[in-house]
Design a protein around this motif. Structure first.
Motif, PDB file in Angstrom:
ATOM      1  N   ALA A 193      61.955  24.093 -46.640  1.00 57.87           N
ATOM      2  CA  ALA A 193      60.798  24.908 -47.018  1.00 57.87           C
ATOM      3  C   ALA A 193      59.987  24.278 -48.142  1.00 57.87           C
ATOM      4  N   GLY A 194      60.474  23.180 -48.726  1.00 59.95           N
ATOM      5  CA  GLY A 194      59.749  22.533 -49.817  1.00 59.95           C
ATOM      6  C   GLY A 194      59.772  23.328 -51.104  1.00 59.95           C
ATOM      7  N   ILE A 195      60.860  24.040 -51.356  1.00 61.99           N
ATOM      8  CA  ILE A 195      60.971  24.872 -52.556  1.00 61.99           C
ATOM      9  C   ILE A 195      61.775  24.111 -53.608  1.00 61.99           C
ATOM     10  N   PRO A 196      61.174  23.791 -54.764  1.00 57.88           N
ATOM     11  CA  PRO A 196      61.923  23.102 -55.821  1.00 57.88           C
ATOM     12  C   PRO A 196      62.892  24.049 -56.517  1.00 57.88           C
ATOM     13  N   PHE A 197      64.064  23.560 -56.860  1.00 58.13           N
ATOM     14  CA  PHE A 197      65.087  24.419 -57.464  1.00 58.13           C
ATOM     15  C   PHE A 197      66.037  23.586 -58.310  1.00 58.13           C
ATOM     16  N   ASP A 198      66.738  24.262 -59.209  1.00 51.75           N
ATOM     17  CA  ASP A 198      67.870  23.700 -59.937  1.00 51.75           C
ATOM     18  C   ASP A 198      69.129  24.411 -59.438  1.00 51.75           C
ATOM     19  N   LEU A 199      70.239  23.707 -59.387  1.00 50.03           N
ATOM     20  CA  LEU A 199      71.499  24.256 -58.892  1.00 50.03           C
ATOM     21  C   LEU A 199      72.452  24.514 -60.052  1.00 50.03           C
ATOM     22  N   TRP A 200      73.011  25.729 -60.080  1.00 49.71           N
ATOM     23  CA  TRP A 200      73.997  26.103 -61.102  1.00 49.71           C
ATOM     24  C   TRP A 200      75.260  26.560 -60.392  1.00 49.71           C
ATOM     25  N   ASP A 201      76.373  25.899 -60.673  1.00 48.88           N
ATOM     26  CA  ASP A 201      77.659  26.220 -60.056  1.00 48.88           C
ATOM     27  C   ASP A 201      78.486  27.035 -61.041  1.00 48.88           C
TER      28      ASP A 201
ATOM     29  N   LEU B 172      51.101  26.829 -55.528  1.00 47.67           N
ATOM     30  CA  LEU B 172      51.028  26.806 -56.989  1.00 47.67           C
ATOM     31  C   LEU B 172      51.294  25.365 -57.413  1.00 47.67           C
ATOM     32  N   PRO B 173      50.249  24.562 -57.646  1.00 43.50           N
ATOM     33  CA  PRO B 173      50.465  23.142 -57.952  1.00 43.50           C
ATOM     34  C   PRO B 173      51.359  22.912 -59.160  1.00 43.50           C
ATOM     35  N   ALA B 174      51.232  23.742 -60.189  1.00 40.75           N
ATOM     36  CA  ALA B 174      52.043  23.548 -61.387  1.00 40.75           C
ATOM     37  C   ALA B 174      53.521  23.782 -61.105  1.00 40.75           C
ATOM     38  N   TRP B 175      53.820  24.622 -60.124  1.00 44.26           N
ATOM     39  CA  TRP B 175      55.208  24.895 -59.757  1.00 44.26           C
ATOM     40  C   TRP B 175      55.722  23.938 -58.690  1.00 44.26           C
TER      41      TRP B 175
ATOM     42  N   THR C  83      69.301  11.907 -67.242  1.00 41.99           N
ATOM     43  CA  THR C  83      68.103  12.605 -66.772  1.00 41.99           C
ATOM     44  C   THR C  83      67.904  13.874 -67.593  1.00 41.99           C
ATOM     45  N   THR C  84      66.716  14.047 -68.106  1.00 41.76           N
ATOM     46  CA  THR C  84      66.330  15.267 -68.811  1.00 41.76           C
ATOM     47  C   THR C  84      65.213  15.924 -68.011  1.00 41.76           C
ATOM     48  N   LYS C  85      65.277  17.242 -67.834  1.00 45.33           N
ATOM     49  CA  LYS C  85      64.247  17.896 -67.054  1.00 45.33           C
ATOM     50  C   LYS C  85      63.970  19.291 -67.584  1.00 45.33           C
ATOM     51  N   THR C  86      62.791  19.791 -67.214  1.00 50.63           N
ATOM     52  CA  THR C  86      62.441  21.181 -67.495  1.00 50.63           C
ATOM     53  C   THR C  86      62.865  22.042 -66.317  1.00 50.63           C
ATOM     54  N   PRO C  87      63.008  23.353 -66.511  1.00 50.39           N
ATOM     55  CA  PRO C  87      63.468  24.209 -65.415  1.00 50.39           C
ATOM     56  C   PRO C  87      62.534  24.189 -64.220  1.00 50.39           C
ATOM     57  N   ALA C  88      63.134  24.253 -63.032  1.00 46.46           N
ATOM     58  CA  ALA C  88      62.378  24.392 -61.789  1.00 46.46           C
ATOM     59  C   ALA C  88      61.921  25.849 -61.639  1.00 46.46           C
ATOM     60  N   PRO C  89      61.062  26.156 -60.670  1.00 47.53           N
ATOM     61  CA  PRO C  89      60.654  27.554 -60.470  1.00 47.53           C
ATOM     62  C   PRO C  89      61.803  28.454 -60.034  1.00 47.53           C
TER      63      PRO C  89
ATOM     64  N   ALA D  25      54.733  18.833 -70.599  1.00 43.65           N
ATOM     65  CA  ALA D  25      55.556  18.321 -69.490  1.00 43.65           C
ATOM     66  C   ALA D  25      55.433  19.182 -68.240  1.00 43.65           C
ATOM     67  N   GLY D  26      55.319  20.490 -68.393  1.00 39.93           N
ATOM     68  CA  GLY D  26      55.160  21.359 -67.232  1.00 39.93           C
ATOM     69  C   GLY D  26      56.477  21.765 -66.603  1.00 39.93           C
ATOM     70  N   ILE D  27      56.372  22.435 -65.445  1.00 38.30           N
ATOM     71  CA  ILE D  27      57.528  22.981 -64.740  1.00 38.30           C
ATOM     72  C   ILE D  27      58.165  21.916 -63.853  1.00 38.30           C
ATOM     73  N   ASN D  28      59.514  21.863 -63.874  1.00 42.85           N
ATOM     74  CA  ASN D  28      60.279  20.972 -63.001  1.00 42.85           C
ATOM     75  C   ASN D  28      59.932  19.502 -63.214  1.00 42.85           C
ATOM     76  N   ALA D  29      59.599  19.145 -64.451  1.00 41.19           N
ATOM     77  CA  ALA D  29      59.308  17.749 -64.792  1.00 41.19           C
ATOM     78  C   ALA D  29      60.591  17.081 -65.270  1.00 41.19           C
ATOM     79  N   ALA D  30      60.710  15.790 -65.012  1.00 38.62           N
ATOM     80  CA  ALA D  30      61.934  15.072 -65.375  1.00 38.62           C
ATOM     81  C   ALA D  30      61.600  13.691 -65.904  1.00 38.62           C
ATOM     82  N   ASP D  31      62.510  13.169 -66.711  1.00 40.38           N
ATOM     83  CA  ASP D  31      62.380  11.811 -67.236  1.00 40.38           C
ATOM     84  C   ASP D  31      63.778  11.204 -67.304  1.00 40.38           C
ATOM     85  N   VAL D  32      63.852   9.890 -67.118  1.00 36.17           N
ATOM     86  CA  VAL D  32      65.133   9.194 -67.084  1.00 36.17           C
ATOM     87  C   VAL D  32      65.142   8.106 -68.153  1.00 36.17           C
TER      88      VAL D  32
END
Length: 534
Positions: A103-111, A389-392, A74-80, A48-55
């Motif tokens: 900046a085009g930086i992929p991320f996950d948010l944790w509150d 980094l294409p994979a990221w 939605t299930t996903k793998t961690p972002a960079p 699946a790789g980094i920051n991949a998701a499926d619904v």
């Protein structure tokens, strides 16, 4: 909910997912005023790789209802990047989300929910969660009450022990934790509370800093920022309006003991463009390609001269990664496609040079090419290259200093190479050489010195409780001219390393700096030995 008081048969149908899933139970009897828990188990494919998701879409049907109820999972793998929202009283997460998206930086948010009764034991990311992310960006906003709690300190230390990469933005962390092990890991030598930061600029020499600024800061809450002085092994990446360090970096890409960036001001106070560039530079330096080097040689030349562009890619991961680069050739340069290396592709319409390939760990990959500088009025454009980094799904830019026919003060340096056995409260003369290596005069040159707490000009009779800035020299520097500036200082502390920073600017907007570390010894008195004989 027992609307008719009858038992009903409920079915759960899933659709739309690409990843394997299982619904249990898929059909069941539901008595009035009761509930049933349904488990949806999703198997994330290894590829699946980094920051991949499926619904997966669930349709819940009942014989007593004509229209199915639908919901999506939605299930996903961690972002960079993991963005940890640990603010209190003033919500500022949107300012980070806005800058990261720009900046085009992929991320996950944790509150952490610290502002609404959350507890770090339950609501903060634990060691396992932090360990899933190569980079953690943690901010505390206006939380002066408990910006980082003890359990969070332990978790972040464990994360760094695993080689984690941490960016912490907190204007009150040092107030609570200046003597903690985490402060040591962040490279904090001491903090000063009297120098509030109202303006900021990046440190050009450090890749996590950059050439953005100076900019004025807009605090969404009261300004309780301060100066932080780095240990000798750390380095400033952001300076305030006086030249005081307000952001520092420790480690280097690939360090097994972790890599950190700490800002004693809230990054959300930066204007959007500067905030986005500062975060992009920071995340880029913390990434596996953060140790890559981008240079242009020579930095000064005449129109028609050949210039060499060199990019050395360093991979700090333990396995090979795929990297890609894009260099948009500035308008004042010309490349000859027939003389480019075969691995480079040049598009004459977009004026972009591109390359992609595999970079092995600890084996630098070098990509170089030549161009002719056509000449341009000063200041010249700054050649940049975008690393991906294409994979990221992560990209960031690096800028190389190039001055063309403009002034180049890069070789300016301290002539005092550190001092041995200097006593406190004894005047010491330090000399800094300002050198212009260009055939063009440098106008509006300004040299100032930032002296950290423990050092002061000899004109000050009482020990300072904070750092100080001293304007030293300003004027025009002729072509190839060297000017020297001398400052007399005295040390007022011992037992800790002390530093003086030389800060240079010109009318072209370029900045240079050089640091000098000093050590002072206290005065010692040896009393006579007095014996008594009975």
């Amino acid at each position: 909910i027992g609307a008719l008081g009858l038992e009903e048969t409920v079915t759960v149908a899933a659709s739309g997912a690409k990843w394997p899933y299982q619904v249990s139970p898929a059909e069941f009897q539901l008595e009035p005023c009761t509930s049933v828990s349904v488990t949806v188990a999703v198997t994330i494919p290894p590829e699946a790789g980094i920051n991949a998701a499926d619904v997966v879409t669930l349709a819940v049907s009942s014989g007593l209802s004509a229209t199915p109820v639908t919901l999506s999972l939605t299930t996903k793998t961690p972002a960079p990047v993991l963005l940890v929202d640990d603010d209190r009283w003033y919500p500022v997460e949107d300012l980070y989300i806005e800058a990261l998206n720009l900046a085009g930086i992929p991320f996950d948010l944790w509150d952490t929910r610290s502002g609404i009764g959350g507890t770090p034991q339950v609501n903060s990311p634990n060691e396992e969660s932090l360990g899933q992310y190569p980079i953690v960006l943690w901010f505390t906003g206006y939380d002066w009450y408990a910006p980082i709690e003890a359990v969070e300190v332990d978790r972040l230390l464990a994360y760094l022990d695993q080689g984690g990469r941490l960016l912490l933005s907190s204007q009150d962390f040092a107030y609570h934790h200046e003597e903690s092990p985490l402060a040591d890991r962040l490279g904090i030598l001491l903090a000063e509370w009297t120098d509030k930061v109202t303006g900021a600029s990046g440190v050009t020499e450090h890749p996590a800093g950059g050439s953005w600024g100076p900019v004025s800061l807009d605090y969404p809450f009261p300004n309780w920022s301060h100066t932080i002085e780095p240990v000798p092994e750390a380095a400033p990446v952001l300076r305030g309006q006086l030249g005081q360090p307000a952001g520092i970096a420790t480690g280097s890409p690939g360090d097994r003991a972790g890599q950190t960036l700490f800002y004693a001001l809230p990054l959300e106070s930066l204007p959007l463009e500067a905030r986005s560039e500062a975060l992009s530079n920071a995340i880029g330096w913390l990434s596996p390609l953060g140790g890559s080097q981008w240079t242009v040689s020579p930095t000064v030349c005449a129109p028609g001269d050949s210039v060499t562009f060199t990019l050395v890619l360093h991979n700090s991961e333990r396995s090979a990664i795929t990297a890609a680069i894009v260099h948009r050739v500035p308008a004042d340069f010309a490349v000859t496609p027939g003389h480019l290396p075969p691995e480079l592709y040049y598009d004459p319409v977009s004026r972009e040079l591109t390359w992609s390939g595999s970079v092995a760990p600890d084996v630098p990959a070098t990509v170089g090419w030549h161009a002719v500088w056509l000449g341009a009025p000063s200041p010249t454009s700054s050649p940049t290259v975008t690393l991906t980094l294409p994979a990221w799904g992560l990209s960031f830019s690096k800028m190389a200093p190039f001055y063309g026919a403009g002034p180049d003060l890069t070789s300016s340096e301290w002539l005092s190479a550190g001092l041995d056995t200097v006593r406190t409260r004894v005047p010491v003369s330090l000399t800094f050489a300002i050198r212009n290596e260009s055939a063009i005069a440098a106008n509006d040159v300004a040299l100032s010195f930032w002296m950290m707490q423990g050092i002061s000009p000899i004109t000050i009779s009482t020990p300072l409780t904070h750092g100080s800035v001293l304007a030293s020299w300003s004027g025009v520097l002729a072509p190839y001219e060297t000017q020297t500036a001398t400052v007399q200082i005295q040390g007022q502390a011992w037992g800790v390393p002390l530093r003086v920073d030389a800060l240079l600017t010109t009318g072209t907007g370029h900045r240079w700096e050089d640091s000098l570390w000093l050590a002072f010894d206290p005065w010692k008195s040896y009393l006579p030995i007095v014996t008594r004989v009975r």
